[in-house]
Design a protein around this motif. Sequence first.
Motif, PDB file in Angstrom:
ATOM      1  N   VAL A 283       0.840  -1.206   0.000  1.00 31.76           N
ATOM      2  CA  VAL A 283       0.000   0.000   0.000  1.00 31.76           C
ATOM      3  C   VAL A 283       0.869   1.248   0.000  1.00 31.76           C
ATOM      4  O   VAL A 283       0.588   2.227  -0.706  1.00 31.76           O
ATOM      5  CB  VAL A 283      -0.940  -0.013   1.222  1.00 31.76           C
ATOM      6  CG1 VAL A 283      -1.683   1.313   1.344  1.00 31.76           C
ATOM      7  CG2 VAL A 283      -1.942  -1.157   1.113  1.00 31.76           C
ATOM      8  N   ALA A 284       1.969   1.251   0.779  1.00 40.56           N
ATOM      9  CA  ALA A 284       2.854   2.411   0.843  1.00 40.56           C
ATOM     10  C   ALA A 284       3.516   2.674  -0.508  1.00 40.56           C
ATOM     11  O   ALA A 284       3.630   3.827  -0.946  1.00 40.56           O
ATOM     12  CB  ALA A 284       3.915   2.193   1.923  1.00 40.56           C
ATOM     13  N   ILE A 285       3.951   1.607  -1.195  1.00 38.64           N
ATOM     14  CA  ILE A 285       4.581   1.781  -2.514  1.00 38.64           C
ATOM     15  C   ILE A 285       3.607   2.388  -3.506  1.00 38.64           C
ATOM     16  O   ILE A 285       3.937   3.329  -4.239  1.00 38.64           O
ATOM     17  CB  ILE A 285       5.115   0.426  -3.027  1.00 38.64           C
ATOM     18  CG1 ILE A 285       6.312  -0.027  -2.173  1.00 38.64           C
ATOM     19  CG2 ILE A 285       5.514   0.523  -4.490  1.00 38.64           C
ATOM     20  CD1 ILE A 285       6.837  -1.402  -2.530  1.00 38.64           C
ATOM     21  N   VAL A 286       2.381   1.879  -3.540  1.00 37.31           N
ATOM     22  CA  VAL A 286       1.382   2.427  -4.464  1.00 37.31           C
ATOM     23  C   VAL A 286       1.078   3.885  -4.126  1.00 37.31           C
ATOM     24  O   VAL A 286       0.960   4.739  -5.010  1.00 37.31           O
ATOM     25  CB  VAL A 286       0.092   1.571  -4.420  1.00 37.31           C
ATOM     26  CG1 VAL A 286      -1.003   2.224  -5.252  1.00 37.31           C
ATOM     27  CG2 VAL A 286       0.368   0.168  -4.942  1.00 37.31           C
ATOM     28  N   CYS A 289       3.892   6.074  -5.366  1.00 38.25           N
ATOM     29  CA  CYS A 289       3.846   6.168  -6.834  1.00 38.25           C
ATOM     30  C   CYS A 289       2.778   7.158  -7.297  1.00 38.25           C
ATOM     31  O   CYS A 289       2.994   7.953  -8.215  1.00 38.25           O
ATOM     32  CB  CYS A 289       3.596   4.788  -7.444  1.00 38.25           C
ATOM     33  SG  CYS A 289       4.961   3.621  -7.232  1.00 38.25           S
ATOM     34  N   VAL A 290       1.618   7.107  -6.655  1.00 37.37           N
ATOM     35  CA  VAL A 290       0.550   8.043  -7.014  1.00 37.37           C
ATOM     36  C   VAL A 290       0.944   9.465  -6.635  1.00 37.37           C
ATOM     37  O   VAL A 290       0.749  10.415  -7.400  1.00 37.37           O
ATOM     38  CB  VAL A 290      -0.769   7.633  -6.314  1.00 37.37           C
ATOM     39  CG1 VAL A 290      -1.836   8.700  -6.535  1.00 37.37           C
ATOM     40  CG2 VAL A 290      -1.250   6.285  -6.840  1.00 37.37           C
ATOM     41  N   TRP A 291       1.530   9.641  -5.437  1.00 35.57           N
ATOM     42  CA  TRP A 291       1.925  10.967  -4.965  1.00 35.57           C
ATOM     43  C   TRP A 291       2.975  11.596  -5.882  1.00 35.57           C
ATOM     44  O   TRP A 291       2.906  12.770  -6.222  1.00 35.57           O
ATOM     45  CB  TRP A 291       2.454  10.838  -3.538  1.00 35.57           C
ATOM     46  CG  TRP A 291       3.021  12.105  -2.980  1.00 35.57           C
ATOM     47  CD1 TRP A 291       2.467  13.352  -3.023  1.00 35.57           C
ATOM     48  CD2 TRP A 291       4.284  12.248  -2.313  1.00 35.57           C
ATOM     49  NE1 TRP A 291       3.296  14.255  -2.407  1.00 35.57           N
ATOM     50  CE2 TRP A 291       4.414  13.615  -1.947  1.00 35.57           C
ATOM     51  CE3 TRP A 291       5.277  11.357  -1.944  1.00 35.57           C
ATOM     52  CZ2 TRP A 291       5.529  14.104  -1.280  1.00 35.57           C
ATOM     53  CZ3 TRP A 291       6.384  11.837  -1.261  1.00 35.57           C
ATOM     54  CH2 TRP A 291       6.492  13.194  -0.939  1.00 35.57           C
ATOM     55  N   GLN A 292       3.954  10.803  -6.333  1.00 38.39           N
ATOM     56  CA  GLN A 292       5.013  11.311  -7.189  1.00 38.39           C
ATOM     57  C   GLN A 292       4.643  11.282  -8.681  1.00 38.39           C
ATOM     58  O   GLN A 292       5.451  11.647  -9.523  1.00 38.39           O
ATOM     59  CB  GLN A 292       6.288  10.489  -6.974  1.00 38.39           C
ATOM     60  CG  GLN A 292       6.894  10.647  -5.584  1.00 38.39           C
ATOM     61  CD  GLN A 292       7.445  12.041  -5.340  1.00 38.39           C
ATOM     62  OE1 GLN A 292       7.814  12.746  -6.266  1.00 38.39           O
ATOM     63  NE2 GLN A 292       7.477  12.447  -4.070  1.00 38.39           N
ATOM     64  N   ASN A 293       3.425  10.834  -8.963  1.00 35.64           N
ATOM     65  CA  ASN A 293       2.952  10.781 -10.351  1.00 35.64           C
ATOM     66  C   ASN A 293       3.860   9.906 -11.212  1.00 35.64           C
ATOM     67  O   ASN A 293       4.189  10.233 -12.350  1.00 35.64           O
ATOM     68  CB  ASN A 293       2.871  12.185 -10.961  1.00 35.64           C
ATOM     69  CG  ASN A 293       1.979  12.218 -12.193  1.00 35.64           C
ATOM     70  OD1 ASN A 293       1.074  11.398 -12.345  1.00 35.64           O
ATOM     71  ND2 ASN A 293       2.225  13.147 -13.091  1.00 35.64           N
ATOM     72  N   TRP A 294       4.282   8.788 -10.630  1.00 29.58           N
ATOM     73  CA  TRP A 294       5.142   7.863 -11.369  1.00 29.58           C
ATOM     74  C   TRP A 294       4.353   6.866 -12.196  1.00 29.58           C
ATOM     75  O   TRP A 294       4.899   6.213 -13.072  1.00 29.58           O
ATOM     76  CB  TRP A 294       6.027   7.093 -10.382  1.00 29.58           C
ATOM     77  CG  TRP A 294       7.079   7.955  -9.759  1.00 29.58           C
ATOM     78  CD1 TRP A 294       7.523   9.165 -10.188  1.00 29.58           C
ATOM     79  CD2 TRP A 294       7.841   7.664  -8.569  1.00 29.58           C
ATOM     80  NE1 TRP A 294       8.484   9.656  -9.353  1.00 29.58           N
ATOM     81  CE2 TRP A 294       8.714   8.760  -8.344  1.00 29.58           C
ATOM     82  CE3 TRP A 294       7.873   6.593  -7.682  1.00 29.58           C
ATOM     83  CZ2 TRP A 294       9.597   8.803  -7.284  1.00 29.58           C
ATOM     84  CZ3 TRP A 294       8.748   6.632  -6.620  1.00 29.58           C
ATOM     85  CH2 TRP A 294       9.603   7.730  -6.423  1.00 29.58           C
TER      86      TRP A 294
END
Length: 297
Positions: A283-286, A289-294
Amino acid sequence: MRAQVIEIARNQTELETGRFEIVVTGFELTDPLCSVGDVGNEGGCELVRDGDVYRAVIEPLAPFEGVTIGGTIMRLTEPAEVPVPALPDRREDNSMQWAIVLGALGALTAGGGFLIARGLGRNEVAGATVADVAYADGSTRSVTDAELEDMATTEFEAPRGLRPWQGTMLLTERVGPDSVSAWFSDLIAQEALVLSGDSPQVLSRGPKADAAPVDVLDDINRLFDAKAEIPMGKYQPMLASLWTRVQKDQVKAAAESGWWNKFPPGSRPKFPVLLGSIVGLAVAIVAVCVWQNWLPT
């Protein structure tokens, strides 16, 4: 002469435009004007001379806002060639790499959860063969439910002193209506209780009630304290109260029996820490990724 004030662009979407650039060529202007918003608004941007052209940059242009320019035309000029601005390189599509990483993490979580759950639910038996399981003492090993079922034989004798409700609990690994019903059935079989009649059936004190264990005798006495017979087929408060008390006693007995290393019937299973950590990491990785727009959109 005075140029006509013209609204030259309007953002017609609900999305914000990150950078909007206007280039005016073919005129020499004084008092250039640039406004952002509805018609009649003033300010919000500047129309600035840049060589042979005039430029205005709006960063950002909000949804449904328009851009209006104007000025005094001093003379006409030859329109300059304005190169189309180069678009930024498209971000590399890493969707396949992310799919592989997240898929592997999901598979690790699922596989780890399966192995942990399988290990927590395993049965312990003694020895290495079916005969050892029945008679051997000493070291134990873990087996699955399927392996335990293969060890079952056609000839079986329950351990001496095992009550029907205990057998039901061991068979189903649950405390509930089946195990409580087996408790009542055991008392009826011992004639501590009598179930008679047909429509409706009637529950009454049995001829051998006094021979029951002290705690069971206390339950029987409380059950028939107000009346000698209890008709079945409708709600009976005293019977319901005894049913609830018996179920709680069975949960306590299961916890104190030592028959289960973890999670005896009636207890609340705890989420394994390792599995919880893996899920939390995923959950933390996802989220990062969403926060950094990766992630590709």
